[in-house]
Design a protein around this motif. Structure first.
Motif, PDB file in Angstrom:
ATOM      1  N   VAL A 397       0.861  -1.176   0.000  1.00 45.28           N
ATOM      2  CA  VAL A 397       0.000   0.000   0.000  1.00 45.28           C
ATOM      3  C   VAL A 397       0.893   1.220   0.000  1.00 45.28           C
ATOM      4  CG1 VAL A 397      -1.721   1.330   1.277  1.00 45.28           C
ATOM      5  CG2 VAL A 397      -1.877  -1.171   1.201  1.00 45.28           C
ATOM      6  N   PRO A 398       0.752   2.110  -0.979  1.00 48.56           N
ATOM      7  CA  PRO A 398       1.599   3.312  -1.000  1.00 48.56           C
ATOM      8  C   PRO A 398       1.363   4.154   0.247  1.00 48.56           C
ATOM      9  CG  PRO A 398       0.467   3.006  -3.097  1.00 48.56           C
ATOM     10  CD  PRO A 398      -0.145   2.041  -2.138  1.00 48.56           C
ATOM     11  N   ALA A 399       2.451   4.591   0.841  1.00 49.15           N
ATOM     12  CA  ALA A 399       2.369   5.440   2.029  1.00 49.15           C
ATOM     13  C   ALA A 399       2.984   6.793   1.698  1.00 49.15           C
ATOM     14  CB  ALA A 399       3.082   4.773   3.208  1.00 49.15           C
ATOM     15  N   THR A 400       3.137   7.610   2.688  1.00 50.87           N
ATOM     16  CA  THR A 400       3.687   8.943   2.466  1.00 50.87           C
ATOM     17  C   THR A 400       5.151   8.850   2.060  1.00 50.87           C
ATOM     18  OG1 THR A 400       4.225   9.106   4.815  1.00 50.87           O
ATOM     19  CG2 THR A 400       2.093   9.967   4.101  1.00 50.87           C
ATOM     20  N   GLY A 401       5.535   9.658   1.084  1.00 48.33           N
ATOM     21  CA  GLY A 401       6.920   9.664   0.642  1.00 48.33           C
ATOM     22  C   GLY A 401       7.268   8.389  -0.086  1.00 48.33           C
ATOM     23  N   THR A 402       8.417   7.846   0.246  1.00 52.62           N
ATOM     24  CA  THR A 402       8.899   6.612  -0.384  1.00 52.62           C
ATOM     25  C   THR A 402       8.560   5.373   0.429  1.00 52.62           C
ATOM     26  OG1 THR A 402      11.056   6.889   0.684  1.00 52.62           O
ATOM     27  CG2 THR A 402      10.778   7.841  -1.528  1.00 52.62           C
ATOM     28  N   ALA A 403       7.894   5.535   1.562  1.00 57.21           N
ATOM     29  CA  ALA A 403       7.587   4.391   2.425  1.00 57.21           C
ATOM     30  C   ALA A 403       6.530   3.511   1.774  1.00 57.21           C
ATOM     31  CB  ALA A 403       7.104   4.870   3.788  1.00 57.21           C
ATOM     32  N   LYS A 404       6.621   2.225   2.046  1.00 57.69           N
ATOM     33  CA  LYS A 404       5.678   1.243   1.528  1.00 57.69           C
ATOM     34  C   LYS A 404       5.162   0.402   2.686  1.00 57.69           C
ATOM     35  CE  LYS A 404       6.836   2.525  -2.662  1.00 57.69           C
ATOM     36  NZ  LYS A 404       5.964   3.415  -3.463  1.00 57.69           N
ATOM     37  N   GLU A 405       3.871   0.156   2.679  1.00 58.92           N
ATOM     38  CA  GLU A 405       3.265  -0.731   3.668  1.00 58.92           C
ATOM     39  C   GLU A 405       3.104  -2.103   3.042  1.00 58.92           C
ATOM     40  OE1 GLU A 405      -0.952  -1.232   6.121  1.00 58.92           O
ATOM     41  OE2 GLU A 405      -0.357   0.749   5.326  1.00 58.92           O
ATOM     42  N   LEU A 406       3.860  -3.083   3.537  1.00 61.98           N
ATOM     43  CA  LEU A 406       3.862  -4.423   2.966  1.00 61.98           C
ATOM     44  C   LEU A 406       2.694  -5.235   3.522  1.00 61.98           C
ATOM     45  CD1 LEU A 406       7.689  -5.215   3.117  1.00 61.98           C
ATOM     46  CD2 LEU A 406       6.369  -4.257   1.217  1.00 61.98           C
ATOM     47  N   LEU A 407       2.068  -6.029   2.635  1.00 60.59           N
ATOM     48  CA  LEU A 407       0.881  -6.801   2.996  1.00 60.59           C
ATOM     49  C   LEU A 407       1.097  -8.281   2.751  1.00 60.59           C
ATOM     50  CD1 LEU A 407      -1.946  -4.719   1.236  1.00 60.59           C
ATOM     51  CD2 LEU A 407      -1.000  -4.357   3.511  1.00 60.59           C
ATOM     52  N   THR A 408       0.440  -9.078   3.572  1.00 57.25           N
ATOM     53  CA  THR A 408       0.211 -10.490   3.266  1.00 57.25           C
ATOM     54  C   THR A 408      -1.295 -10.679   3.140  1.00 57.25           C
ATOM     55  OG1 THR A 408       0.269 -11.006   5.631  1.00 57.25           O
ATOM     56  CG2 THR A 408       2.284 -11.384   4.366  1.00 57.25           C
ATOM     57  N   ILE A 409      -1.723 -11.533   2.218  1.00 53.91           N
ATOM     58  CA  ILE A 409      -3.140 -11.693   1.883  1.00 53.91           C
ATOM     59  C   ILE A 409      -3.527 -13.158   2.064  1.00 53.91           C
ATOM     60  CG2 ILE A 409      -4.892 -11.393   0.103  1.00 53.91           C
ATOM     61  CD1 ILE A 409      -3.065  -9.322  -1.209  1.00 53.91           C
ATOM     62  N   ARG A 410      -4.592 -13.395   2.822  1.00 48.60           N
ATOM     63  CA  ARG A 410      -5.087 -14.751   3.052  1.00 48.60           C
ATOM     64  C   ARG A 410      -6.618 -14.740   3.043  1.00 48.60           C
ATOM     65  NH1 ARG A 410      -0.419 -15.000   2.380  1.00 48.60           N
ATOM     66  NH2 ARG A 410       1.165 -16.153   3.559  1.00 48.60           N
ATOM     67  N   THR A 411      -7.219 -15.931   2.964  1.00 51.25           N
ATOM     68  CA  THR A 411      -8.684 -16.026   2.954  1.00 51.25           C
ATOM     69  C   THR A 411      -9.178 -17.170   3.829  1.00 51.25           C
ATOM     70  OG1 THR A 411      -8.655 -17.458   1.004  1.00 51.25           O
ATOM     71  CG2 THR A 411      -8.931 -15.098   0.620  1.00 51.25           C
ATOM     72  N   LEU A 412     -10.348 -16.959   4.409  1.00 55.53           N
ATOM     73  CA  LEU A 412     -11.142 -18.006   5.034  1.00 55.53           C
ATOM     74  C   LEU A 412     -12.348 -18.249   4.135  1.00 55.53           C
ATOM     75  CD1 LEU A 412     -11.064 -16.751   8.722  1.00 55.53           C
ATOM     76  CD2 LEU A 412      -9.948 -18.808   7.858  1.00 55.53           C
ATOM     77  N   ASN A 413     -12.732 -19.495   3.979  1.00 54.72           N
ATOM     78  CA  ASN A 413     -13.848 -19.785   3.080  1.00 54.72           C
ATOM     79  C   ASN A 413     -14.940 -20.577   3.791  1.00 54.72           C
ATOM     80  OD1 ASN A 413     -11.738 -21.890   2.877  1.00 54.72           O
ATOM     81  ND2 ASN A 413     -13.243 -22.933   1.590  1.00 54.72           N
ATOM     82  N   GLU A 414     -16.171 -20.203   3.497  1.00 55.11           N
ATOM     83  CA  GLU A 414     -17.346 -20.876   4.037  1.00 55.11           C
ATOM     84  C   GLU A 414     -17.905 -21.816   2.975  1.00 55.11           C
ATOM     85  OE1 GLU A 414     -21.522 -19.454   6.115  1.00 55.11           O
ATOM     86  OE2 GLU A 414     -20.945 -18.604   4.182  1.00 55.11           O
ATOM     87  N   PHE A 415     -18.213 -23.050   3.368  1.00 57.41           N
ATOM     88  CA  PHE A 415     -18.755 -23.997   2.387  1.00 57.41           C
ATOM     89  C   PHE A 415     -20.252 -24.202   2.576  1.00 57.41           C
ATOM     90  CE2 PHE A 415     -16.620 -26.145   5.833  1.00 57.41           C
ATOM     91  CZ  PHE A 415     -17.453 -27.175   6.230  1.00 57.41           C
ATOM     92  N   ASP A 416     -20.682 -24.705   3.725  1.00 59.10           N
ATOM     93  CA  ASP A 416     -22.105 -24.904   3.985  1.00 59.10           C
ATOM     94  C   ASP A 416     -22.270 -24.980   5.492  1.00 59.10           C
ATOM     95  OD1 ASP A 416     -24.734 -25.571   4.178  1.00 59.10           O
ATOM     96  OD2 ASP A 416     -24.659 -27.290   2.833  1.00 59.10           O
ATOM     97  N   PRO A 417     -22.890 -23.963   6.118  1.00 60.04           N
ATOM     98  CA  PRO A 417     -22.997 -23.973   7.580  1.00 60.04           C
ATOM     99  C   PRO A 417     -23.836 -25.122   8.127  1.00 60.04           C
ATOM    100  CG  PRO A 417     -24.310 -22.185   6.624  1.00 60.04           C
ATOM    101  CD  PRO A 417     -23.485 -22.765   5.509  1.00 60.04           C
ATOM    102  N   ARG A 418     -24.615 -25.789   7.277  1.00 58.61           N
ATOM    103  CA  ARG A 418     -25.445 -26.910   7.738  1.00 58.61           C
ATOM    104  C   ARG A 418     -24.802 -28.267   7.472  1.00 58.61           C
ATOM    105  NH1 ARG A 418     -28.462 -23.145   5.372  1.00 58.61           N
ATOM    106  NH2 ARG A 418     -28.264 -24.184   3.354  1.00 58.61           N
ATOM    107  N   ALA A 419     -23.670 -28.281   6.808  1.00 58.97           N
ATOM    108  CA  ALA A 419     -23.029 -29.551   6.465  1.00 58.97           C
ATOM    109  C   ALA A 419     -22.192 -30.059   7.635  1.00 58.97           C
ATOM    110  CB  ALA A 419     -22.151 -29.371   5.231  1.00 58.97           C
ATOM    111  N   PRO A 420     -21.975 -31.376   7.716  1.00 57.28           N
ATOM    112  CA  PRO A 420     -21.073 -31.909   8.751  1.00 57.28           C
ATOM    113  C   PRO A 420     -19.669 -31.326   8.587  1.00 57.28           C
ATOM    114  CG  PRO A 420     -22.340 -33.677   7.711  1.00 57.28           C
ATOM    115  CD  PRO A 420     -22.587 -32.451   6.901  1.00 57.28           C
ATOM    116  N   GLY A 421     -19.066 -30.989   9.710  1.00 59.10           N
ATOM    117  CA  GLY A 421     -17.731 -30.412   9.675  1.00 59.10           C
ATOM    118  C   GLY A 421     -17.714 -28.904   9.637  1.00 59.10           C
ATOM    119  N   ALA A 422     -18.890 -28.244   9.651  1.00 61.72           N
ATOM    120  CA  ALA A 422     -18.928 -26.777   9.631  1.00 61.72           C
ATOM    121  C   ALA A 422     -18.470 -26.181  10.951  1.00 61.72           C
ATOM    122  CB  ALA A 422     -20.332 -26.301   9.292  1.00 61.72           C
ATOM    123  N   GLY A 423     -18.407 -26.984  12.002  1.00 62.54           N
ATOM    124  CA  GLY A 423     -17.874 -26.509  13.270  1.00 62.54           C
ATOM    125  C   GLY A 423     -18.763 -25.528  14.000  1.00 62.54           C
TER     126      GLY A 423
END
Length: 562
Positions: A397-423
């Motif tokens: 993400v561009p920051a002020t001046g020459t500074a850069k904000e470094l990111l890591t990107i991840r996801t959580l995914n939902e399959f079926d809240p009524r299925a076995p194993g939905a926790g």
């Protein structure tokens, strides 16, 4: 008439504060006979209980649902303390049998017809339910009464562990087939790993490679009312193992460190006590150097789903909600989410170009930066133990001046809240905006190991922010169409604190495992997580191990291409 007399026997005082004669004054006929000693402070309980009509003084036996059989929990607690002050020569333990032991209720019950439970309806709507080992629950059609047995949690919503004995035990297979000729060197349980600790200072940045795209800020405004479809995007992203990394090879030639690894491998090792599913790490010792590698196609290339749930997904290969199918789906979602949420109008180039990319490739390169960092794992000033680590960041993400904000990107995914194993996860579309805390808490419980690894990876890479996307199926029956529902912005260190992740404990685990490997001569080893127990084992394997598998995979890929 003789006068009755009584001769006082000789009494030997025991100066050891214990009952009975002192070992030095035992009669000759009782020497060398084992006995169970106990202290004067030990609690004896009852020697005999005349109220127990079926077995005087019998200890209460625990049952699976909690409590004890026949309501003798109180007596069992009193008798359990006998002899607890000293080690008993009569205690028998069989470790191998303990894991497979289960207690079955063997009380006599009335004969039943049909399935597991009979419902016999009488006049006026009365119903009698007879279940194995439980007193019947009787309910009158005109406001009668209800009586249930105590101690087993048989009522709906009873105590924790109710009906646990009915759950199918899941015997998982090892992540790698263990050859009988392999020699097991070490076995460590997770309880020992959680007690380790090592404080490590900030790392030294050695080199950086690759190009990053900027984060698309429009995705920060995504919500369940303004969801966006997930797109399938073709990009190239490289994640070679440690030994195949040309930069790692250069660092090893310069003797930069003694241990070499990637952030994916190291984060798994640092969070190992949270893991449930099996995994393995290939370890190569060459002189004073140690290389931690992954196997191609092994567990490192896929993301698990609800691994830490009380009732994780089933292993039914025919179901789209099986553990294996969900892992492939989660990997697909995570990769495309990374590609979709960045834009190429702004780029940030590290010092050197991507070391794995070839100009002959047709597909464009994905946004990825590799930071090679050196951590000092030395305990004393006299020793020098350093670890060279390849870490990855996904965007900036561009920051002020020459500074850069470094990111890591991840996801959580939902399959079926009524299925076995939905926790027990709530429906994201209805709860993610209104009850975000409940959704987050459930995911932190069901995916503790995965989230802890992501937090540790972000910290190791020196990322400023972790973008966590919540992605759900557009249709619960279709695993290939998804929608982005929300994105959370997190600070990796704060996220690790919320997950109760201890970095010093993780570094202690890494240092302990590497020290164990350094005890043995040059060669190849494999560290394997037991598929069904909280134990890791270190095996010595031939240098040719796993090479045949890689050759077969390359041949299969070549044949499919032709």
């Amino acid at each position: 008439m003789s006068t009755p007399s009584f001769n006082l026997p000789q009494i030997h005082d025991n100066a050891d504060d214990a009952w009975g004669p002192s070992p030095s004054h035992l009669p000759p006929q009782f020497k060398d006979i084992p006995y169970a000693p106990y202290s004067k402070s030990d609690k004896l309980g009852r020697f005999a209980d005349w109220n127990d009509a079926e077995g005087a003084g019998r200890a209460a036996a625990p049952i699976a649902g909690g409590g004890t059989t026949r309501g003798t929990a109180r007596k069992g607690r009193e008798q359990a303390a006998f002899g607890s002050g000293t080690a008993s020569a009569f205690g028998y333990f069989h470790v191998e049998d303990e894991a497979s032991f289960s207690l079955v209720d063997n009380k006599a019950t009335a004969p039943r017809r049909g399935g597991a439970t009979n419902f016999n309806r009488g006049r006026g709507g009365a119903r009698t339910t007879t279940a194995a080992g439980n007193k019947a629950t009787q309910r009158s059609g005109r406001g009668g009464y209800s009586q249930t047995n105590r101690g087993t949690g048989a009522m709906r919503g009873g105590r924790r562990g109710w009906r646990d004995w009915e759950k199918t035990s899941r015997d998982r297979e090892s992540s790698v087939a263990i050859d009988p000729n392999w020699r097991m060197l070490e076995e460590i349980d997770f309880a020992r790993l959680t007690k380790l600790r090592l404080d490590v200072d900030e790392p030294e940045d050695v080199d950086s490679y690759g190009r990053l795209f900027s984060w698309d800020k429009t995705y920060d405004r995504v919500s369940t009312r303004m969801e966006k479809p997930l797109q399938a995007i073709d990009r190239l992203r490289y994640n070679p193992t440690t030994s195949d990394d040309p930069v790692i090879q250069q660092l090893a030639a310069k003797n930069t460190a003694q241990i070499y690894a990637t952030d994916a491998i190291l984060s798994l090792l640092m969070c190992a006590p949270r893991s449930v599913y099996p995994w393995d790490i290939v370890i190569l010792r060459d002189g004073d150097k140690l290389f931690l590698d992954k196997r191609d196609g092994g567990p490192f290339d896929f993301i698990t789903v609800n691994e830490n749930a009380t009732d994780p997904p089933l292993d039914d290969k025919d179901s789209i909600n099986s553990a294996g199918q969900l892992s492939v789906e989660a990997t697909y979602v995570n990769q495309n989410f990374m590609f979709q949420t960045v834009k190429e109008d702004q780029v940030f180039d590290f010092e050197k170009p991507n070391p794995f990319y070839s100009p002959d490739e047709v597909e464009p390169l994905a946004s990825c930066g590799y930071r090679y960092r050196v951590f000092d794992l030395s305990v004393t000033e006299e020793e020098e133990i350093k670890l060279a680590l390849r870490t990855e960041v996904d965007a900036f993400v561009p920051a002020t001046g020459t500074a850069k904000e470094l990111l890591t990107i991840r996801t959580l995914n939902e399959f079926d809240p009524r299925a076995p194993g939905a926790g027990g996860a709530p429906d994201w579309r209805s709860k993610l905006d209104s009850q975000r805390g409940a959704v987050v808490a459930t995911e932190m419980k069901n995916n503790s190991f995965k989230l802890a690894r992501w937090a540790v990876q972000s910290i190791l890479a020196g990322a400023d922010t972790l973008k966590l996307g919540y992605v759900s199926r557009a249709n619960p029956k279709d695993k290939w169409r998804h929608s982005i529902l929300s994105i959370f912005t997190l600070k990796p260190t704060d996220f690790a604190s919320q997950l109760n992740v201890s970095l010093p404990n993780g570094w202690g685990i890494v240092r302990t495992i590497t020290d164990l490997c350094m005890k043995y001569p040059d060669g190849k080893y494999v560290l394997i997580k037991d598929p069904n127990r909280s134990v890791i084992r270190l095996y010595a394997v031939p240098m040719t191990a796993f090479i045949a598998e890689d050759i077969e995979e390359e041949v299969d890929e070549h044949d499919s291409a032709n």
